[in-house]
Write an enzyme that holds these catalytic residues in place. Sequence first.
Site, PDB file in Angstrom:
ATOM      1  N   GLY A 228       8.099   7.092  -2.651  1.00 24.59           N
ATOM      2  CA  GLY A 228       8.828   6.944  -1.398  1.00 24.59           C
ATOM      3  C   GLY A 228       9.211   5.516  -1.045  1.00 24.59           C
TER       4      GLY A 228
ATOM      5  N   THR B  65       0.854  -1.188   0.000  1.00 25.03           N
ATOM      6  CA  THR B  65       0.000   0.000   0.000  1.00 25.03           C
ATOM      7  C   THR B  65       0.893   1.241   0.000  1.00 25.03           C
ATOM      8  OG1 THR B  65      -0.190   0.149   2.416  1.00 25.03           O
ATOM      9  CG2 THR B  65      -1.801  -1.243   1.270  1.00 25.03           C
TER      10      THR B  65
ATOM     11  N   TYR C 235       0.777  11.728  15.180  1.00 26.38           N
ATOM     12  CA  TYR C 235       1.476  10.754  14.323  1.00 26.38           C
ATOM     13  C   TYR C 235       2.180   9.702  15.174  1.00 26.38           C
ATOM     14  CZ  TYR C 235       4.960   9.206  10.802  1.00 26.38           C
ATOM     15  OH  TYR C 235       5.759   8.474   9.952  1.00 26.38           O
TER      16      TYR C 235
HETATM   17  P1  NAD Z   1       5.437   9.288   0.451  1.00 22.69           P
HETATM   18  O1  NAD Z   1       4.602  10.494   0.620  1.00 22.69           O
HETATM   19  O2  NAD Z   1       6.703   9.383  -0.306  1.00 22.69           O
HETATM   20  O3  NAD Z   1       4.577   8.149  -0.225  1.00 22.69           O
HETATM   21  C1  NAD Z   1       3.344   7.865   0.317  1.00 22.69           C
HETATM   22  C2  NAD Z   1       2.655   6.842  -0.539  1.00 22.69           C
HETATM   23  O4  NAD Z   1       1.524   6.412   0.201  1.00 22.69           O
HETATM   24  C3  NAD Z   1       2.138   7.387  -1.835  1.00 22.69           C
HETATM   25  O5  NAD Z   1       2.134   6.331  -2.781  1.00 22.69           O
HETATM   26  C4  NAD Z   1       0.694   7.771  -1.502  1.00 22.69           C
HETATM   27  O6  NAD Z   1      -0.168   7.722  -2.615  1.00 22.69           O
HETATM   28  C5  NAD Z   1       0.359   6.654  -0.553  1.00 22.69           C
HETATM   29  N1  NAD Z   1      -0.704   6.928   0.392  1.00 22.69           N
HETATM   30  C6  NAD Z   1      -0.719   7.797   1.421  1.00 22.69           C
HETATM   31  N2  NAD Z   1      -1.903   7.736   2.049  1.00 22.69           N
HETATM   32  C7  NAD Z   1      -2.633   6.823   1.399  1.00 22.69           C
HETATM   33  C8  NAD Z   1      -3.940   6.323   1.524  1.00 22.69           C
HETATM   34  N3  NAD Z   1      -4.772   6.782   2.483  1.00 22.69           N
HETATM   35  N4  NAD Z   1      -4.386   5.376   0.677  1.00 22.69           N
HETATM   36  C9  NAD Z   1      -3.583   4.908  -0.307  1.00 22.69           C
HETATM   37  N5  NAD Z   1      -2.333   5.340  -0.500  1.00 22.69           N
HETATM   38  C10 NAD Z   1      -1.877   6.289   0.337  1.00 22.69           C
HETATM   39  O7  NAD Z   1       5.665   8.745   1.935  1.00 22.69           O
HETATM   40  P2  NAD Z   1       6.894   7.944   2.558  1.00 22.69           P
HETATM   41  O8  NAD Z   1       7.824   8.926   3.152  1.00 22.69           O
HETATM   42  O9  NAD Z   1       7.398   6.938   1.597  1.00 22.69           O
HETATM   43  O10 NAD Z   1       6.158   7.218   3.772  1.00 22.69           O
HETATM   44  C11 NAD Z   1       5.587   5.925   3.634  1.00 22.69           C
HETATM   45  C12 NAD Z   1       5.300   5.390   5.016  1.00 22.69           C
HETATM   46  O11 NAD Z   1       6.507   5.379   5.778  1.00 22.69           O
HETATM   47  C13 NAD Z   1       4.298   6.219   5.812  1.00 22.69           C
HETATM   48  O12 NAD Z   1       3.477   5.355   6.574  1.00 22.69           O
HETATM   49  C14 NAD Z   1       5.183   7.044   6.726  1.00 22.69           C
HETATM   50  O13 NAD Z   1       4.526   7.428   7.905  1.00 22.69           O
HETATM   51  C15 NAD Z   1       6.289   6.052   7.002  1.00 22.69           C
HETATM   52  N6  NAD Z   1       7.552   6.649   7.460  1.00 22.69           N
HETATM   53  C16 NAD Z   1       8.253   7.475   6.642  1.00 22.69           C
HETATM   54  C17 NAD Z   1       9.448   8.012   7.095  1.00 22.69           C
HETATM   55  C18 NAD Z   1      10.280   8.936   6.231  1.00 22.69           C
HETATM   56  O14 NAD Z   1      11.210   9.559   6.760  1.00 22.69           O
HETATM   57  N7  NAD Z   1      10.016   9.040   4.942  1.00 22.69           N
HETATM   58  C19 NAD Z   1       9.912   7.696   8.387  1.00 22.69           C
HETATM   59  C20 NAD Z   1       9.167   6.841   9.175  1.00 22.69           C
HETATM   60  C21 NAD Z   1       7.987   6.304   8.703  1.00 22.69           C
END
Ligand code: NAD
Length: 243
Positions: A17, A12, A150
């Site tokens: 990212g 998902t 968060y």
């Molecule tokens: P990102 O914004 O680069 O990518 C997010 C992806 O999730 C996108 O494909 C978006 O379309 C999808 N998405 C978001 N909400 C959605 C929903 N309700 N339904 C369907 N798709 C949805 O984000 P990222 O930085 O890759 O983060 C991904 C996960 O990792 C998140 O859960 C975030 O909290 C977690 N995270 C990220 C980091 C970081 O530093 N990047 C650190 C810790 C945790």
Amino acid sequence: MGKLAGKVAVITGGSAGLGLATARRFVSEGARVFLTARRAAPLDAAVGELGSAATGVLGDVTDADDLNRLHAAVDAHGQGLDVLFANAGTGRFAPFGTTTPQAFDEDVAGTLRATYFTVQVLLPLLKPGASVVLMSSAAGSAGAPGLSVYGAAKAGVRSLARTLAVELGEREIRVNVVSPGYINTHPENADAVAYQEAGAAGIPLRRVGQPDEVATAVLFLASGDSSYVTGSELFIDGGRNQV
Ligand code: NAD
């Protein structure tokens, strides 16, 4: 032979990212991947890049109908589900005093509630031997200013992984959780001096992480390399959680 050869995986939030980085790794290890994301253009681009091993299913994981459509797409493929990476999550920086009840509900729904029901809806497709990996965050255990909602929602995801590991063990389904720290998921992050400094200041390894370093950890938990690991949390945070 790849570590996920012949396996079917759902990711998902797979269009960008950490989800996309993991999708690339899964495909390179032989998996067939179903990606879900909310916006068509990035999802189409991700599927176009990954080629015939990837299927995109447009949808929002906070929406029950969209989760059911994801279930139907994987079910129609007819090979069950070996790996579920419940990665999608949302959150915003907001000082404690400024959080409204509506923002609280939206962020908990986008992270904890969405993760909970993603697993519940796809559970019937998970085969014995399957691996579920939930996305939490180092902010789910270490305090971080502006991340009260968060962090609380991600703490809930950590807890969910432990309970599901216990409940699903008898079905031979493993459930683990990854908790990244500051990861450089967007080009703008690389240029953001404040982000680098704020991040590196509290990180023993003195740098932010790269998406591939998260994908490697998820692959370990998704594959047979971790066949006796369930209910565990893997921090990918350069040691941030220890200080
Ligand atoms: P990102 O914004 O680069 O990518 C997010 C992806 O999730 C996108 O494909 C978006 O379309 C999808 N998405 C978001 N909400 C959605 C929903 N309700 N339904 C369907 N798709 C949805 O984000 P990222 O930085 O890759 O983060 C991904 C996960 O990792 C998140 O859960 C975030 O909290 C977690 N995270 C990220 C980091 C970081 O530093 N990047 C650190 C810790 C945790």
